[in-house]
Structure formats: C-alpha cells, structure tokens
Design a protein around this motif. Structure first.
Motif, mmCIF file in Angstrom:
data_model
loop_
_atom_site.group_PDB
_atom_site.id
_atom_site.type_symbol
_atom_site.label_atom_id
_atom_site.label_comp_id
_atom_site.label_asym_id
_atom_site.label_seq_id
_atom_site.Cartn_x
_atom_site.Cartn_y
_atom_site.Cartn_z
ATOM 1 N N GLY A 148 0.836 -1.205 0.000
ATOM 2 C CA GLY A 148 0.000 0.000 0.000
ATOM 3 C C GLY A 148 0.866 1.248 0.000
ATOM 4 O O GLY A 148 0.633 2.199 -0.760
ATOM 5 N N ALA A 149 1.921 1.245 0.839
ATOM 6 C CA ALA A 149 2.807 2.398 0.928
ATOM 7 C C ALA A 149 3.505 2.617 -0.415
ATOM 8 O O ALA A 149 3.586 3.742 -0.924
ATOM 9 C CB ALA A 149 3.835 2.187 2.029
ATOM 10 N N LEU A 150 3.970 1.510 -1.023
ATOM 11 C CA LEU A 150 4.639 1.601 -2.329
ATOM 12 C C LEU A 150 3.707 2.208 -3.363
ATOM 13 O O LEU A 150 4.098 3.040 -4.177
ATOM 14 C CB LEU A 150 5.042 0.202 -2.786
ATOM 15 N N MET A 151 2.443 1.759 -3.288
ATOM 16 C CA MET A 151 1.467 2.215 -4.267
ATOM 17 C C MET A 151 1.211 3.707 -4.100
ATOM 18 O O MET A 151 1.207 4.458 -5.075
ATOM 19 C CB MET A 151 0.166 1.436 -4.017
ATOM 20 N N VAL A 152 1.037 4.149 -2.855
ATOM 21 C CA VAL A 152 0.766 5.558 -2.600
ATOM 22 C C VAL A 152 1.971 6.408 -3.018
ATOM 23 O O VAL A 152 1.826 7.444 -3.671
ATOM 24 C CB VAL A 152 0.428 5.785 -1.106
ATOM 25 N N LEU A 153 3.155 5.921 -2.684
ATOM 26 C CA LEU A 153 4.380 6.644 -3.052
ATOM 27 C C LEU A 153 4.483 6.788 -4.572
ATOM 28 O O LEU A 153 4.726 7.876 -5.105
ATOM 29 C CB LEU A 153 5.603 5.891 -2.499
ATOM 30 N N SER A 154 4.246 5.662 -5.285
ATOM 31 C CA SER A 154 4.305 5.696 -6.749
ATOM 32 C C SER A 154 3.293 6.680 -7.304
ATOM 33 O O SER A 154 3.584 7.455 -8.211
ATOM 34 C CB SER A 154 4.023 4.310 -7.335
ATOM 35 N N GLY A 155 2.097 6.631 -6.710
ATOM 36 C CA GLY A 155 1.048 7.533 -7.172
ATOM 37 C C GLY A 155 1.456 8.986 -6.998
ATOM 38 O O GLY A 155 1.249 9.821 -7.880
ATOM 39 N N ALA A 156 2.061 9.281 -5.836
ATOM 40 C CA ALA A 156 2.478 10.662 -5.574
ATOM 41 C C ALA A 156 3.541 11.101 -6.580
ATOM 42 O O ALA A 156 3.472 12.201 -7.134
ATOM 43 C CB ALA A 156 3.012 10.781 -4.150
ATOM 44 N N ILE A 157 4.510 10.206 -6.814
ATOM 45 C CA ILE A 157 5.565 10.543 -7.778
ATOM 46 C C ILE A 157 4.954 10.740 -9.168
ATOM 47 O O ILE A 157 5.296 11.667 -9.891
ATOM 48 C CB ILE A 157 6.650 9.448 -7.815
ATOM 49 N N ALA A 158 4.002 9.845 -9.509
ATOM 50 C CA ALA A 158 3.360 9.942 -10.823
ATOM 51 C C ALA A 158 2.672 11.282 -10.977
ATOM 52 O O ALA A 158 2.789 11.945 -12.006
ATOM 53 C CB ALA A 158 2.351 8.811 -10.998
ATOM 54 N N PHE A 159 1.983 11.698 -9.930
ATOM 55 C CA PHE A 159 1.276 12.977 -9.980
ATOM 56 C C PHE A 159 2.275 14.117 -10.192
ATOM 57 O O PHE A 159 2.077 14.992 -11.034
ATOM 58 C CB PHE A 159 0.508 13.196 -8.674
#
Lengths: 342, 128, 164
Positions: free
Chosen positions: B14-25
C-alpha cells in the motif's frame, strides 16, 4: 480549458496543414544507406516511386552485378551493346565531364581501381609496371556512344572497362529529383549515402541546412566544417577519408588520379560541390579533388555552373564566391576560411 | 526472512502504491524545458522539430524494422501520433503532447516522441 | 517429463494464452505504454505454487513466445524481459509466503514485470525519459497484480491439492 485548446488546435490543423503529408523511406542501394524524405499531398506514393527508380538504376548501373548493363558492356569483348536511356544519358554526361576536366574524371579507370583492391576490399599497392600497363587501357575518349532514333549503343574497345561509381549516386539523386518534381513535389530531401539532393525548400519554407563533414574527424557526424543553405540543388563531397587503407604507414585512398593511376595527392582533403545537377556535383567533386586547389579554382572560374568548398590538408578552406552567403562556418573551427573570387 | 503477516504485506505494498502515485502525480504536472520535438525510431533519432517556430502543421510517416507505421503530426505548439497500424493504438490515444516531460511511445514500433530543450534541427543533412 | 505433467503444462499454457489474447481486446481506460491488467498472471502465480518453479518457467516462456505471435510488432523483448524479472522475483518470494498470501506474489510480480519491461524499453528505444511512466505503472500495477494474485489464491483454495 485544455480540451478547448486542443480542439482549437485540431481545427486549425484541419484548416491549414492537412494537405501536405510527409513520408520517409530508408533503403540500401548502390552499396550505401539512403534516406528519402518527401513532403507532398501524395508523399507515400512519391517515396515508393523514387525507391523503385533508385533500385532500377542500381540494377542497370552496378559494376559488380552480372545482370547490369555496365557488366554487359565490360564483358562485350569489343562488341557494341544496346543500352537503356539511363545508361546512355549517364555515359554521355561522363564523357562530357571527362572532356571538360581534361581527363581528371575518367569513367574507364575501373581496371586500376580493381588493381588497388577497392572493389573487393582486398587492398594492395600494385607495382609500377602493373599500373603503367593498366593505364594504357584507361581512356574515356575511346568509348563510343552512338545515339539513334530508337536507342543507344555503346562500344568499348577490348581491355577498357567502365565504372560509374563516381557518378551513379549523383545521377540517381538527379533523376529522382526530376521524377518527384514532375509529380508535383515541392519539398523533399534525398540523402544518398553522403550525397544530398534537395527538391525545393524545407516544408517551413526555409532552405535546407546541410552540414559539410570535417575531413579531419570523419567518424564524427557532429563534426562539421560548416553548413550550406541549399534550395532545389544537390551537394556532393569527395574526400580521401571516405575509403582508404593503410600499408607501411602510408594511407592510400579510393580517389585515383587517372594520369598516375595512384591515389590523387593534390593537397586537398575534401571537395564539396553544390550545383543544380547531382551528376555534375558527383563527377566534379572527384575531378576537382584530383586537380588540387589552384587548378580547381581556375576550372571554376572558366567553366562556372557550380560552386565549391575546397578543404586543404594544411587547414585552409576555400569557398567559391557564390557560396559566401550560403555557407556558415561551424562555431569552433581550426580552419582558416578564404573566399575565392571569380 | 521469515513469513510475514498479511497486514505487513498490505502496509508495504500500500505504501509503495501511494508513493508511486504521488511521484506519478508530480511527474505529470511537470513541464519540459523546451519546445523541440525529437522523434526516435529503433533508438535512432530521425527527426527534430522546433514546435514554437512552426507556422503550419505537417505529418511524417515512420516505418520501423517491424513494418509498423506511425503517422506523426507536427503542429504549432504540439505533436501527436495521428494514426498508426500498431496493434495497441496506445501511441494514438496518447494524443497531443505539448510541454509534458512524458514522451509519446509506440512500444511495438519502437518509436518515441519527446519534448526537449535541444537545439531545433539545425542541420537537415550532412554531405560527407 | 510424464504425460500427465506435459498435459497439465500444456493446459495451463493454453488457458494463459487464451486469457492473454482475450485481455488484449479490452481497451485500456487511458493510454499508457506497457500498461495492462496482466490477467494471464493468474496462471503464473497459480502454477508457481501448485506445480513449482520449473513447470511455471516452461508455461510462462511458452505463453510469452506464443503470445508475441498474436500481439504483433516487436514486443517480444519487452515481454521476455518483464516476464523473466517477474518470474525471478516470484521464485525468490514464494518461500516466504503462506497459501493465504498468493496475492502478494501477484503484486510483487507485477512490480518486477514493470521494472523489467521498462528497462528493456529504455535500452531498446534509447529513451531514458520512458522512466517517467514507471510511477503510474507501479501505482496501477500493484493493485492489479494483487487482484490477479488473489484470483490465483482463490483458485488454489478451490482446487486444493488436486492438480488439473
């Protein structure tokens, strides 16, 4: 907001730029890579037609393909051979250029080129006797071209062999340009190996910007001497760096002086010609390389009809007056520029 | 390493996913440092166009070694793949790019289009 | 290789290939190079835990090679790089996972599939800027992989130790 912007953009495109299409093909022909870029309403068909024409010329004019007309001529044992209009036209141009340049360009040099091994890559330095024997048979004026109503016939005396290697790419570019212009193309760039043939200007209306290779750094395509602004013309370079081998610490290149049978050492490291005719560019770049700077500039003053960039081994660059505005020297350069006046 | 609980994995992924999402944004709100569109085919640069100085749109077709063709449209201020015969059509659906850092990609044809600050096509060809 | 094993592998390959081809027909919600649901990974995850790494390798490799025939274009290298990275990560991970954690295997496999595929694409297209797509692919790939893994987990629970 964004969507409206893109919508507007798309609409603007529909109204303005939709008529022109561009197409590009990369082909391998005449022993080199070629890139044909055409901008026109029917670019794909144009590129196809040009590709077909180049392949046809490659088949007709190749000196190494047994099905070519040149092969047939070289193996006719002194008998006349009927040739296509392309071969006849190119031979005619070659013989005229031979005459004009007093033999500095000689299409019958093939046996000598073979002796040096430039045709097979089995390079060797031929002996003096071999060369003088072979030079006996080098004489473009012995070639007879008879043009009649329904075709042309060529007779080569025994022992004489033709090779359009110094002209074929230039000719191919020229006839392709004619073909494309006839079909209504107003903007195209044909890169035939190191030869350039342009039709019209760039799609944005500006001249094509063509770099001239720095002969001291031949392996670096970013190393340019300067650039030429060209519209609807051809440009061809001949240089000792293009094909050569080394033996005993001496470099031997593929541009042979027909008067000695050995690589032309005229003090020039490269010659670039700009003219309307690609065949003229190709032939003169070789001939002027053989002549050397002084003779080459004299020839330009007498004959005209072309412009040239001459690079000397010493680092001096000579530009003929007609190119003084079209040529822009590269930013950092160790060369000294001179403008040759008519 | 021993077996971990489901909760551990849920938090980690979950943390990886949120982090990736933030970077993607962050990535997709960035703008490129220039206006030059650079097209590469099979890893080789084939075209460089300064979109800022373009006054009229035009298209160029690129056919890769696999025989797939992408029709690339250059316009004042933007570039896109107008049509392509690749199976996934991702390149076409990516639409116009103008200033973004993320390039247009056609993976099947190995074609990419990116916006850079590179010098706009100073040379069209080279005589050598 | 026994006939039973061969049949099992062939059957699973066929199922994976079918899923792969069917999935290619589903349009992506938004265009993203290299993005897909990866439903065929249900078979990979299932095989990894039901049959072991050797058979899984054969099934995965066959699926990728055959799949590239259906996909068209030069996509084989991307799929191979992605598939092998995914496979290796699963082989290393499987010992640390209980039968209730196959979903983790799916998610981690998806991460490594994306990493491998991205690496191959950057090398082949020589466009380092492709890396900008990696965060999106990971953010979407982790849940998608988790769900395909969960599907494999439920499948394994239903079938128990009976190998098809």
């Amino acid at each position: 907001m964004k969507r409206a912007l893109f919508g507007g953009l798309a609409l603007a495109l529909l109204l303005t730029g939709c008529g022109t299409q561009s197409s590009e093909a990369q082909i391998f022909a005449m022993n080199t890579f070629m890139t044909l870029t055409v901008h026109s309403p029917h670019a794909r068909e144009d590129v196809k037609a040009a590709t077909a024409l180049i392949n046809q010329l490659d088949r007709e004019l190749s000196v190494t393909r047994p099905e070519s007309e040149v092969w047939a001529l070289n193996h006719a044992d002194g008998n006349p051979v009927e040739v296509s209009s392309d071969t006849a036209a190119l031979l005619k141009a070659a013989l005229e250029l031979g005459e004009k340049t007093s033999g500095a360009l000689d299409v019958t040099l093939y046996p000598v080129v073979k002796a040096w091994g430039f045709t097979t890559d089995e390079h060797q330095v031929p002996g003096e006797e071999t060369l003088s024997a072979l030079l006996e048979g080098v004489d473009y004026s012995a070639v007879s071209l008879i043009e009649g109503e329904d075709g042309a016939a060529v007779t080569l005396p025994q022992g004489i062999e033709l090779d359009f290697g110094a002209l074929a790419k230039g000719y191919a570019g020229e006839v392709c340009a004619d073909l494309l212009r006839d079909s209504g193309v107003t903007s195209a760039l044909l890169r035939l190996g190191g030869n350039i043939q342009t039709i019209g200007a760039r799609p944005d209306g500006k001249p094509w910007m063509i770099g001239v290779q720095d002969p001291s750094r031949p392996d670096d395509p970013d190393a340019v001497l300067g650039s030429l602004a060209i519209v609807d013309q051809a440009a061809v370079t001949s240089g000792g760096y293009q094909r050569y081998f080394e033996q005993g610490g001496v470099r031997y290149w593929h541009i042979i002086d027909p008067s000695t049978g050995s690589p032309a050492r005229s003090g020039l490291s490269s010659v670039t010609i700009v003219a309307d005719s690609g065949t003229l560019c190709d032939g003169l770049s070789t001939a002027l390389f053989v002549m050397g700077r002084e003779k080459a500039l004299d020839f330009w003053r007498q004959e005209g009809g072309f412009e040239a960039v001459l690079v000397e081994d010493s680092g001096e660059v000579w530009i003929t007056a007609g190119l003084s505005e079209a040529f822009t020297p590269a930013g950092e350069s160790t060369y000294t520029l001179h403008i040759a006046e008519a | 390493m021993k077996q971990r609980s489901n909760r551990f994995w849920l938090w980690l992924l979950g943390a990886l996913m949120v982090l990736s999402g933030a970077i993607a944004f962050w990535v997709f709100t960035r703008t490129a440092a220039g206006t030059t569109a650079v097209v590469t085919l099979d890893g080789r640069e084939v075209c460089r166009v300064d979109l800022a100085t373009l006054t009229e749109g035009y298209t160029v077709s690129y056919t890769g070694e696999g025989g797939i063709t992408n029709v690339v449209e250059f316009a004042p201020g933007g570039v896109r793949v107008r049509e392509a015969d690749c199976p996934d059509q991702v390149c076409v659906r990516q639409g116009w790019i103008k200033t973004g850092v993320a390039p247009i990609v056609c993976l099947p044809n190995r074609l990419t289009i990116k916006i850079t600050d590179g010098q706009p096509g100073q040379l069209d060809g080279l005589v050598r | 290789m026994t006939t039973k094993r061969l049949t099992t592998c062939a059957l699973l390959t066929a199922i994976a290939l079918t899923i792969f081809v069917a999935e290619a027909q589903i349009p992506l919600p938004f265009p993203m190079p290299g993005m897909k649901l990866g439903l065929a990974n249900v078979v990979t995850v299932y095989a990894m835990f039901a049959l072991g790494p050797k058979d899984t390798f054969l099934i995965l490799l066959s699926r990728i090679l055959l799949g590239s025939l259906f996909a068209g274009g030069s996509t084989l290298f991307y799929s191979l790089a992605g598939g092998l990275c995914c496979y290796l990560s699963m082989v290393l991970l499987r010992r640390f996972l209980s039968p209730k954690q196959l979903w983790v295997c799916g998610a981690v496999g998806a991460i490594f599939h994306n990493l491998g595929q991205m690496g191959a694409a950057i090398l082949i297209a020589r466009t380092p800027q492709l890396i900008y797509y990696l965060p999106v692919l990971l953010a979407l790939g982790i849940p998608a992989g988790g769900f395909t893994g969960l599907a494999a987990q439920l499948l394994k629970e239903r079938l128990g130790d009976r190998v098809p």
